[in-house]
Design a protein around this motif. Structure first.
Motif, PDB file in Angstrom:
ATOM      1  N   LEU B 380      14.418  20.107 -19.599  1.00 33.66           N
ATOM      2  CA  LEU B 380      14.461  19.125 -20.684  1.00 33.66           C
ATOM      3  C   LEU B 380      13.644  19.606 -21.873  1.00 33.66           C
ATOM      4  O   LEU B 380      14.044  19.479 -23.027  1.00 33.66           O
ATOM      5  CB  LEU B 380      13.916  17.777 -20.208  1.00 33.66           C
ATOM      6  CG  LEU B 380      14.928  16.876 -19.514  1.00 33.66           C
ATOM      7  CD1 LEU B 380      14.254  15.598 -19.051  1.00 33.66           C
ATOM      8  CD2 LEU B 380      16.061  16.524 -20.468  1.00 33.66           C
ATOM      9  N   GLY B 403      11.702  13.398 -28.291  1.00 33.38           N
ATOM     10  CA  GLY B 403      11.801  14.140 -27.040  1.00 33.38           C
ATOM     11  C   GLY B 403      10.545  14.068 -26.220  1.00 33.38           C
ATOM     12  O   GLY B 403      10.570  13.737 -25.034  1.00 33.38           O
ATOM     13  N   LEU B 407      10.797  10.132 -24.603  1.00 33.96           N
ATOM     14  CA  LEU B 407      11.507  10.544 -23.389  1.00 33.96           C
ATOM     15  C   LEU B 407      10.534  10.677 -22.215  1.00 33.96           C
ATOM     16  O   LEU B 407      10.782  10.180 -21.111  1.00 33.96           O
ATOM     17  CB  LEU B 407      12.217  11.878 -23.645  1.00 33.96           C
ATOM     18  CG  LEU B 407      13.381  12.215 -22.739  1.00 33.96           C
ATOM     19  CD1 LEU B 407      14.535  11.253 -22.948  1.00 33.96           C
ATOM     20  CD2 LEU B 407      13.854  13.643 -23.004  1.00 33.96           C
ATOM     21  N   SER B 410       9.139   7.268 -21.213  1.00 36.30           N
ATOM     22  CA  SER B 410      10.166   6.471 -20.521  1.00 36.30           C
ATOM     23  C   SER B 410      10.411   7.005 -19.117  1.00 36.30           C
ATOM     24  O   SER B 410      10.585   6.230 -18.169  1.00 36.30           O
ATOM     25  CB  SER B 410      11.487   6.514 -21.285  1.00 36.30           C
ATOM     26  OG  SER B 410      11.264   6.229 -22.613  1.00 36.30           O
ATOM     27  N   ALA B 411      10.430   8.345 -18.991  1.00 33.49           N
ATOM     28  CA  ALA B 411      10.674   8.945 -17.673  1.00 33.49           C
ATOM     29  C   ALA B 411       9.576   8.555 -16.695  1.00 33.49           C
ATOM     30  O   ALA B 411       9.846   8.261 -15.522  1.00 33.49           O
ATOM     31  CB  ALA B 411      10.756  10.455 -17.797  1.00 33.49           C
TER      32      ALA B 411
END
Lengths: 365, 535
Positions: B380, B403, B407, B410-411
């Motif tokens: 990623l 990113g 991201l 949230s992950a």
């Protein structure tokens, strides 16, 4: 700019230290302890002095044949059949040694860091490194060895210093261990620990221009004996000799006792890093020489591709060894016979080559 | 219109029926160049045929007459619009030929001598009779003048085209030291190097590469320092390239390197004239390609990739401190994820107990195995980085924020990855950004995946296997005949310490032994003579 590999003193010395001292981290302390008890630490010094005599004879006889390795010598002296016989002897010997050491590494890895993994999987990891190493050749392996040996040395020295608080001089008493008989008579066979110096004779044609064979060989030899002795003394001072006798790697046991403060309490995995690196380089070198001798003996135009079949044969042989006891017995047997191949055959070959050379010179006159 | 067409649309026939087939071009498209003829009409027809005129619009042929001994001689000038300075052509070539030729003068000489010596008022002219050479020169911004009755053409160097100005460094930015970098024009780049090295022994050989592109390439070396074997080998490799086109130094690098599939750079590429100058003074060779703002330097040792151009301009304690940090970054960039996975999976005893509890607690909620988790996050990150480079700058910054922050956050909230994995991947990324050489950074980014997988499946044994395999492959690599691990393996000269760490400027007495320079000495043992004088 020159495509031929050129080895300097540092590379040769690093090579001889690696090929001789690797066994130290597998089985030699156990065997030495079995032979001489608490006096096992004296064996490398004793064997080192004993081996110096045939080693000196070999180096002295080598004068005039610097551009030849043992196979060239046998070809020069006895022709193609002689070369084939000598080649086959060394091929079988190296194959046996490779299988034995590979088995030793696989068993110890399973015992120490990968108890849940299958034997075949552990073998596969070693196999992949060995094949790649042998495929890319001597130059690459020797360079990697030259780079990694200081790192491995530092890792081992950290192990020594951090486990230093376990050192107890009483462990080496009684000084003559099992007695003078086992020490001096049984210890004679330990000149076989220098078997791998035989491989150095295959490196001589690659020595750098101007590098003295005699000086390099002796310096490498003494350095190797020194490193070997330092480590063996350390292990005999750190663990009582009855424990060393067991099947478990003595150096790993020492590393387990290392302590570098409250926060980092265990150090043996770092020891494993150095240990595995040393083993990988050693096994790759053995496989390389195996393929090299095979290709040269039978005058094959390809050598690299032999790495895979020979590695597979070695692993099949290695997995035939069923348990640690059998492995220990084979290690012991090896010590009894290897000295013949490392010293007697080269001396015989060199004397014969000298005679052949003189005859040819007389004929020319 | 029939009833069907009234209700339904019928596409016209033949619109989408084109299929590319292997149809050869007509034979007459290629014109054999040959030599210049005395009759101008022949030359004119040949030029028109070669340049496919009038279809080929930027090529210009201007016909005119020269007055010579009371008669008019036909002539024409050939050039490519956009590649020449038209003012020079008008003022220094056409005007003298068309107007000044009227003046009464000593006309005993040959016409071509008269034109060259008395009429054309331009500094760089030459006479060429082979069409091959004429075409090559015209294609590189020269103009060719053909005169009736003269079996050769006069070539005038009138190059002038739009190009990027000398700009600031992009991949080798420094705080101290010069900021100018090469641009795409070879002559400008050469001037920048020449300005730094005023040594008359600096040689720049021109080599034309590419059957069709005819790209100008320059081989740089200092003739009384660089080993002759090295220059010969570089020349041999360059002359041994047989291809239609070479357009950049990156493409050329692939043509002259030994091992294409090994993921490690075999040459140093630089955009900085000062770095190139220093390499030449060390005894290396450099190659530049017209149209490419990077120079290729060879041979190189892997340890040289650790140094940044800035090291030369900093006092040596600071330079060394930066190098240590860079080495740390480099090691993190390829080893950290593998090390983390192997320790957590196989060598838990190494982790202090409190930290182990934290790791286990964060791992508990994540449904993936640790190896997979790290690999996904690593991939990623590479995706975000690649996307950030490809899209315009303002959006790139926004994407990076999206990113990395959103991201990642949230992950973690969704329990898809553990926070410690985010930290590991972020540290790895920072480490890779600290790598001073762009191409080496690339290598380590991809090697990292191999290390991670090996560490994840076999712990330290796997890491060692990965280390051994990658390094055995690297050790087999040679940079223009020099092993890449030099000066440590094989050991040559000053060794690793002097190569990895910077020394004070006065301590660089000798050139690198592995280069076998013709002149080994850079400066005397005591280069600070003022210090000695005081004593």
């Amino acid at each position: 700019m020159n495509n031929k590999i050129q080895l300097g003193f540092y590379e040769v010395a690093a090579f001889s230290i690696t090929v001789v001292c690797t066994k130290l981290f597998i089985y030699l302390p156990n065997l030495m302890s079995l032979t001489a008890g608490s006096a096992g630490w004296m064996l490398p010094i004793y064997a080192g002095i004993l081996a110096l005599i045939p080693f000196s004879i070999i180096i002295a006889l080598y004068k005039g044949f610097e551009s030849m390795d043992l196979l060239d010598l046998s070809d020069y002296t006895f022709g193609k059949w002689g070369k084939a016989i000598i080649g086959i002897i060394f091929i079988l010997l190296l194959l046996f040694l490779l299988a034995l050491l590979l088995r030793g590494y696989i068993s110890n890895t399973k015992l120490t860091v990968m108890p849940m993994s299958s034997t075949f999987f552990v073998a596969l990891i070693f196999l992949s490194s060995m094949i790649v190493g042998a495929y890319f050749g001597l130059e690459a392996i020797i360079y990697i060895n030259a780079i990694s040996l200081p790192i491995i040395g530092v890792l081992f020295l950290i192990s020594i210093f951090t486990a230093g608080w376990h050192i107890d001089t009483s462990y080496i008493y009684p000084l003559l261990g099992n007695g003078p008989g086992p020490l001096f008579l049984g210890g004679m066979y330990y000149i076989s620990i220098f078997f791998e110096l035989l491989l150095m004779l295959f490196l001589i044609p690659y020595f750098k221009k101007g590098l003295s064979v005699k000086k390099t060989a002796y310096s490498s030899y003494f350095l190797t004996v020194l490193v070997f002795t330092v480590f063996i003394i350390f292990v005999f001072l750190s663990i009582p000799y009855p424990i060393i006798k067991g099947y478990f790697m003595p150096f790993y046991q020492v590393a387990r006792t290392a302590s570098i403060g409250f926060y980092f309490q265990r150090f043996e995995s770092v020891f494993i890093l150095g240990w595995a690196m040393l083993g990988t380089v050693y096994l790759s070198l053995l496989l390389y020489f195996l393929t090299h001798i095979f290709a040269k003996t039978f005058e094959l135009p390809f050598q690299r591709t032999l790495a895979l079949p020979f590695a597979l044969i070695a692993i099949c042989l290695a997995l035939e060894i069923k348990n640690a006891e059998q492995l220990q017995t084979l290690y012991g047997m090896m010590q009894f016979v290897l000295w013949i191949f490392v010293f007697i055959i080269p001396i015989f070959l060199l004397i014969s080559a000298k005679i052949a050379k003189r005859r040819r010179e007389n004929k020319c006159e | 219109m029939n009833l069907k067409q009234f209700f339904l649309f019928t596409p016209p026939k033949g619109v989408d029926e084109f299929t590319l087939t292997n149809t050869p071009m007509p034979d007459n498209t290629f014109t054999e160049p040959g030599t210049v003829q005395a009759a101008i009409a022949d030359n004119l027809n040949k030029v028109k045929a070669i340049y496919t005129m009038p279809t080929n619009f930027p090529t210009i042929i201007r016909e005119f007459e020269i007055k010579w001994k009371d008669s008019k001689v036909a002539a024409f000038i050939l050039f490519i619009d956009g590649m020449v300075d038209k003012n020079i052509i008008n003022d220094n070539i056409l005007k003298p030929l068309m107007i000044t030729s009227n003046i009464k003068d000593d006309l005993k000489t040959e016409l071509v001598d008269y034109v060259e010596k008395r009429l054309i008022t331009h500094s760089a002219i030459d006479s060429v009779s082979e069409f091959d050479e004429i075409i090559q020169k015209v294609n590189f911004g020269n103009c060719a003048i053909f005169i009736d009755g003269v079996a050769k053409a006069i070539i005038a160097d009138v190059k002038s085209w739009e190009h990027r100005a000398v700009g600031r460094a992009v991949t080798e930015e420094v705080i101290h030291g010069p900021h100018e970098v090469f641009n795409e024009v070879l002559l400008n780049s050469f001037a920048l190097v020449r300005r730094a090295v005023k040594d008359p022994n600096l040689v720049v050989e021109s080599i034309i590469l590419g059957r069709r592109s005819k790209t100008n390439c320059a081989l740089f070396y200092i003739k009384d320092i660089t080993n002759k074997q090295l220059v010969d080998e570089a020349r041999r490799r360059l002359n041994g390239i047989d291809t239609d086109f070479i357009l950049s130094s990156g493409q050329l690098e692939q043509f002259i390197e030994n091992k294409t599939f090994v993921p490690i750079p075999q040459f140093m590429t630089t955009e900085r004239p000062d770095r190139l100058a220093i390499s030449l003074l060390e005894g290396k060779i450099a190659i530049m390609v017209d149209g490419s703002p990077n120079a290729i330097i060879a041979p190189v040792s892997i340890f040289e990739f650790i140094s940044s151009p800035e090291d030369m301009y900093l006092r040596f304690p600071f330079a060394n401190m930066l190098r240590v940090i860079r080495i740390l970054g480099l090691v993190l960039s390829f080893l950290l994820p593998g090390l983390f996975v192997s320790i957590v999976n196989f060598h838990k005893e190494m982790i202090p107990t409190d930290l182990l509890f934290t790791i286990v607690a964060t791992q508990e909620k994540v449904p993936f195995p640790l190896l997979l988790e790290v690999l996904i996050m690593d991939l990623l990150f590479e995706l975000v980085r690649e996307a950030g480079i490809r899209i315009p700058n303002p959006i790139g910054a926004a994407l990076s924020i999206v990113g990395t922050l959103i991201l990642g956050q949230s992950a973690v909230s969704a329990n898809l990855v553990s926070p410690i994995v985010i930290i590991i991947v972020a540290l790895t990324a920072i480490g890779s950004l600290a790598t001073p050489n762009y191409t080496l950074g690339f290598s380590f980014r991809y090697i990292r995946f191999f290390y991670t997988i090996m560490g994840g499946i076999a712990g330290f044994l796997g890491l060692i296997a990965a280390f051994f395999i990658t390094n055995v492959i690297f050790a087999s690599v040679k940079s223009l005949g020099v092993p890449i691990f030099v000066p440590f393996a094989p050991k040559k000269g000053a060794g690793l310490i002097k190569k990895v760490f910077a020394s004070p400027a006065w301590d660089y007495e000798n050139r690198d032994a592995y280069l076998h320079p013709m002149n080994n000495n850079k400066q005397p043992k005591i280069s600070r003579k003022w210090n000695k004088d005081k004593e």
